[in-house]
Write a protein that holds these residues in place. Structure first.
Motif, PDB file in Angstrom:
ATOM      1  N   SER A   8       0.648  -0.780  51.345  1.00  0.00           N
ATOM      2  CA  SER A   8      -0.109   0.415  51.756  1.00  0.00           C
ATOM      3  C   SER A   8      -1.604   0.114  51.664  1.00  0.00           C
ATOM      4  O   SER A   8      -2.403   1.009  51.421  1.00  0.00           O
ATOM      5  CB  SER A   8       0.250   1.613  50.875  1.00  0.00           C
ATOM      6  OG  SER A   8      -0.017   1.348  49.506  1.00  0.00           O
ATOM      7  N   ALA A   9      -1.963  -1.159  51.868  1.00  0.00           N
ATOM      8  CA  ALA A   9      -3.342  -1.595  51.658  1.00  0.00           C
ATOM      9  C   ALA A   9      -4.279  -1.212  52.799  1.00  0.00           C
ATOM     10  O   ALA A   9      -5.498  -1.234  52.640  1.00  0.00           O
ATOM     11  CB  ALA A   9      -3.395  -3.104  51.442  1.00  0.00           C
ATOM     12  N   GLY A  10      -3.712  -0.883  53.950  1.00  0.00           N
ATOM     13  CA  GLY A  10      -4.543  -0.556  55.109  1.00  0.00           C
ATOM     14  C   GLY A  10      -4.052   0.699  55.805  1.00  0.00           C
ATOM     15  O   GLY A  10      -3.496   1.607  55.184  1.00  0.00           O
ATOM     16  N   ARG A  11      -4.248   0.752  57.130  1.00  0.00           N
ATOM     17  CA  ARG A  11      -3.848   1.940  57.886  1.00  0.00           C
ATOM     18  C   ARG A  11      -2.335   2.068  57.986  1.00  0.00           C
ATOM     19  O   ARG A  11      -1.808   3.165  58.172  1.00  0.00           O
ATOM     20  CB  ARG A  11      -4.448   1.883  59.299  1.00  0.00           C
ATOM     21  CG  ARG A  11      -5.960   2.033  59.331  1.00  0.00           C
ATOM     22  CD  ARG A  11      -6.450   2.237  60.750  1.00  0.00           C
ATOM     23  NE  ARG A  11      -6.160   1.092  61.600  1.00  0.00           N
ATOM     24  CZ  ARG A  11      -6.988   0.077  61.777  1.00  0.00           C
ATOM     25  NH1 ARG A  11      -8.153   0.039  61.133  1.00  0.00           N
ATOM     26  NH2 ARG A  11      -6.673  -0.926  62.574  1.00  0.00           N
ATOM     27  N   THR A  12      -1.614   0.950  57.905  1.00  0.00           N
ATOM     28  CA  THR A  12      -0.173   0.956  58.054  1.00  0.00           C
ATOM     29  C   THR A  12       0.519   1.022  56.699  1.00  0.00           C
ATOM     30  O   THR A  12      -0.082   0.715  55.665  1.00  0.00           O
ATOM     31  CB  THR A  12       0.308  -0.301  58.795  1.00  0.00           C
ATOM     32  OG1 THR A  12      -0.064  -1.452  58.031  1.00  0.00           O
ATOM     33  CG2 THR A  12      -0.331  -0.386  60.173  1.00  0.00           C
ATOM     34  N   ALA A  13       1.782   1.419  56.728  1.00  0.00           N
ATOM     35  CA  ALA A  13       2.619   1.408  55.532  1.00  0.00           C
ATOM     36  C   ALA A  13       3.906   0.676  55.875  1.00  0.00           C
ATOM     37  O   ALA A  13       4.439   0.832  56.986  1.00  0.00           O
ATOM     38  CB  ALA A  13       2.923   2.831  55.069  1.00  0.00           C
ATOM     39  N   PHE A  28       8.323   0.327  59.042  1.00  0.00           N
ATOM     40  CA  PHE A  28       6.893   0.134  59.261  1.00  0.00           C
ATOM     41  C   PHE A  28       6.368   1.384  59.944  1.00  0.00           C
ATOM     42  O   PHE A  28       6.977   1.881  60.884  1.00  0.00           O
ATOM     43  CB  PHE A  28       6.702  -1.088  60.153  1.00  0.00           C
ATOM     44  CG  PHE A  28       5.265  -1.441  60.429  1.00  0.00           C
ATOM     45  CD1 PHE A  28       4.596  -2.343  59.626  1.00  0.00           C
ATOM     46  CD2 PHE A  28       4.582  -0.872  61.490  1.00  0.00           C
ATOM     47  CE1 PHE A  28       3.276  -2.670  59.882  1.00  0.00           C
ATOM     48  CE2 PHE A  28       3.269  -1.189  61.751  1.00  0.00           C
ATOM     49  CZ  PHE A  28       2.615  -2.105  60.931  1.00  0.00           C
ATOM     50  N   LEU A  29       5.260   1.899  59.446  1.00  0.00           N
ATOM     51  CA  LEU A  29       4.726   3.139  60.012  1.00  0.00           C
ATOM     52  C   LEU A  29       3.224   3.022  60.227  1.00  0.00           C
ATOM     53  O   LEU A  29       2.483   2.642  59.319  1.00  0.00           O
ATOM     54  CB  LEU A  29       5.020   4.311  59.078  1.00  0.00           C
ATOM     55  CG  LEU A  29       4.557   5.698  59.557  1.00  0.00           C
ATOM     56  CD1 LEU A  29       5.301   6.106  60.832  1.00  0.00           C
ATOM     57  CD2 LEU A  29       4.786   6.741  58.473  1.00  0.00           C
ATOM     58  N   CYS A  30       2.803   3.340  61.438  1.00  0.00           N
ATOM     59  CA  CYS A  30       1.377   3.400  61.761  1.00  0.00           C
ATOM     60  C   CYS A  30       1.188   4.595  62.688  1.00  0.00           C
ATOM     61  O   CYS A  30       1.070   4.449  63.898  1.00  0.00           O
ATOM     62  CB  CYS A  30       0.913   2.105  62.431  1.00  0.00           C
ATOM     63  SG  CYS A  30      -0.856   2.057  62.792  1.00  0.00           S
ATOM     64  N   MET A  40       6.567   7.777  50.116  1.00  0.00           N
ATOM     65  CA  MET A  40       7.796   8.022  49.364  1.00  0.00           C
ATOM     66  C   MET A  40       8.990   8.250  50.290  1.00  0.00           C
ATOM     67  O   MET A  40      10.118   7.906  49.942  1.00  0.00           O
ATOM     68  CB  MET A  40       7.618   9.206  48.425  1.00  0.00           C
ATOM     69  CG  MET A  40       6.740   8.905  47.220  1.00  0.00           C
ATOM     70  SD  MET A  40       7.236   7.399  46.320  1.00  0.00           S
ATOM     71  CE  MET A  40       8.917   7.818  45.835  1.00  0.00           C
ATOM     72  N   GLY A  41       8.724   8.794  51.491  1.00  0.00           N
ATOM     73  CA  GLY A  41       9.797   8.939  52.462  1.00  0.00           C
ATOM     74  C   GLY A  41      10.326   7.582  52.923  1.00  0.00           C
ATOM     75  O   GLY A  41      11.545   7.402  53.092  1.00  0.00           O
ATOM     76  N   LEU A  42       9.427   6.627  53.121  1.00  0.00           N
ATOM     77  CA  LEU A  42       9.849   5.289  53.513  1.00  0.00           C
ATOM     78  C   LEU A  42      10.639   4.620  52.390  1.00  0.00           C
ATOM     79  O   LEU A  42      11.653   3.959  52.639  1.00  0.00           O
ATOM     80  CB  LEU A  42       8.626   4.425  53.860  1.00  0.00           C
ATOM     81  CG  LEU A  42       7.784   4.858  55.056  1.00  0.00           C
ATOM     82  CD1 LEU A  42       6.618   3.888  55.257  1.00  0.00           C
ATOM     83  CD2 LEU A  42       8.628   4.936  56.318  1.00  0.00           C
ATOM     84  N   ILE A  74      -2.306   4.149  45.688  1.00  0.00           N
ATOM     85  CA  ILE A  74      -1.053   4.853  45.977  1.00  0.00           C
ATOM     86  C   ILE A  74       0.126   3.891  45.898  1.00  0.00           C
ATOM     87  O   ILE A  74       1.162   4.190  45.285  1.00  0.00           O
ATOM     88  CB  ILE A  74      -1.123   5.528  47.358  1.00  0.00           C
ATOM     89  CG1 ILE A  74      -2.126   6.684  47.343  1.00  0.00           C
ATOM     90  CG2 ILE A  74       0.257   6.032  47.788  1.00  0.00           C
ATOM     91  CD1 ILE A  74      -2.410   7.272  48.712  1.00  0.00           C
ATOM     92  N   GLY A  75      -0.003   2.737  46.520  1.00  0.00           N
ATOM     93  CA  GLY A  75       1.083   1.760  46.514  1.00  0.00           C
ATOM     94  C   GLY A  75       1.388   1.234  45.124  1.00  0.00           C
ATOM     95  O   GLY A  75       2.560   1.137  44.723  1.00  0.00           O
ATOM     96  N   LEU A  76       0.353   0.905  44.363  1.00  0.00           N
ATOM     97  CA  LEU A  76       0.564   0.391  43.011  1.00  0.00           C
ATOM     98  C   LEU A  76       1.178   1.452  42.105  1.00  0.00           C
ATOM     99  O   LEU A  76       2.070   1.151  41.303  1.00  0.00           O
ATOM    100  CB  LEU A  76      -0.765  -0.092  42.431  1.00  0.00           C
ATOM    101  CG  LEU A  76      -1.262  -1.435  42.985  1.00  0.00           C
ATOM    102  CD1 LEU A  76      -2.742  -1.610  42.700  1.00  0.00           C
ATOM    103  CD2 LEU A  76      -0.479  -2.581  42.382  1.00  0.00           C
ATOM    104  N   ALA A  77       0.728   2.697  42.229  1.00  0.00           N
ATOM    105  CA  ALA A  77       1.291   3.760  41.413  1.00  0.00           C
ATOM    106  C   ALA A  77       2.765   3.978  41.737  1.00  0.00           C
ATOM    107  O   ALA A  77       3.586   4.226  40.842  1.00  0.00           O
ATOM    108  CB  ALA A  77       0.506   5.047  41.617  1.00  0.00           C
ATOM    109  N   THR A  78       3.114   3.886  43.020  1.00  0.00           N
ATOM    110  CA  THR A  78       4.503   4.063  43.433  1.00  0.00           C
ATOM    111  C   THR A  78       5.403   3.002  42.810  1.00  0.00           C
ATOM    112  O   THR A  78       6.439   3.300  42.201  1.00  0.00           O
ATOM    113  CB  THR A  78       4.619   4.018  44.968  1.00  0.00           C
ATOM    114  OG1 THR A  78       3.834   5.072  45.531  1.00  0.00           O
ATOM    115  CG2 THR A  78       6.056   4.147  45.420  1.00  0.00           C
TER     116      THR A  78
END
Length: 233
Positions: A8-13, A28-30, A40-42, A74-78
């Motif tokens: 989640s480091a950039g615009r995409t997840a 992959f979501l952009c 969290m949905g992914l 956000i990514g690290l916390a998840t």
């Protein structure tokens, strides 16, 4: 070994689950949504689709930077929250390294670049065949990459959300080949593969030890430092 990878480091997840060398699930979501709305949905979708649970994961991989400060947190916390419950080791993956592992194998050099604003990129480069790191992660103006671009093993491909900035400057350089933008983004599988390589090198850590690698101060911190400098006599 079950490996979970998240970016989640950039615009995409992106998220992925692998069992050994086998890719079980990847999404992959952009779509312009914030990671706080979609991530969290992914993650939930990955486990529901495979019938696995976080308790089955042997290694957690997450892009720890460089990248968007908010996205990284956000990514690290998840991952930290999921891994802490079950005690599995974690890999704080370099975002450029995950990008390199996201590329198909081939010959030459892959230069992973993330847009750092103000005409700069976060970047690192890797041998495309072996994924061996050639330079450390750093932040620099795009024009400062000239010496590396000129002297590295060719062909050279730029990937990441800063690739367009690099192609604008070096696209006509001999040996630089285009990479379709859709194939130059970070994949969850790339995070998994980079995490496994880190684990093999003994670089996995506990969930509690996961930490971001920002490489530079945030804009607010830079502005505060600049104001402090202007107030000095």
């Amino acid at each position: 070994m079950i490996t979970f990878g998240l970016d989640s480091a950039g615009r995409t997840a992106a998220v992925a689950l692998m069992r050994g060398e086998e890719l079980l699930f990847e999404s992959f979501l952009c779509a312009g949504h914030t990671h706080s709305e979609t991530l969290m949905g992914l993650v939930d979708g990955a486990f529901k689709a495979t019938g696995l649970s976080p308790a089955d994961v042997d290694l957690w991989g997450v892009c720890a930077g460089p990248g968007s400060f908010t996205g990284l947190r956000i990514g690290l916390a998840t991952v930290k929250g999921l891994a802490l419950v079950h005690g599995a080791p974690c890999a704080a993956v370099s975002t450029p390294e995950a990008l390199a592992y996201s590329c198909p194998a081939g010959q030459g050099t892959v230069l992973a670049a993330l847009d750092a604003r103000r005409g700069e990129v976060y970047w690192a480069a890797f041998d495309l065949a072996s994924r061996a790191r050639l330079v450390p992660d750093s932040a620099a103006p795009v024009k400062d990459l000239a010496q590396f671009v000129e002297n590295c093993k060719k062909p050279l491909f730029f990937v990441g959300d800063g690739a367009a900035l690099c192609y604008n400057v070096y696209g006509q350089t001999e040996g630089v080949l285009p990479c379709p933008p859709a194939l130059g983004l970070c994949r969850g599988a790339g995070v998994c593969l980079a995490a496994r390589a880190m684990n093999d090198r003994g670089e996995a850590v506990s969930a509690a030890a996961l930490a971001p690698s920002y490489l530079r101060l945030s804009q607010a911190e830079r502005e505060r430092a600049e104001r402090g400098q202007s107030l000095r006599p």
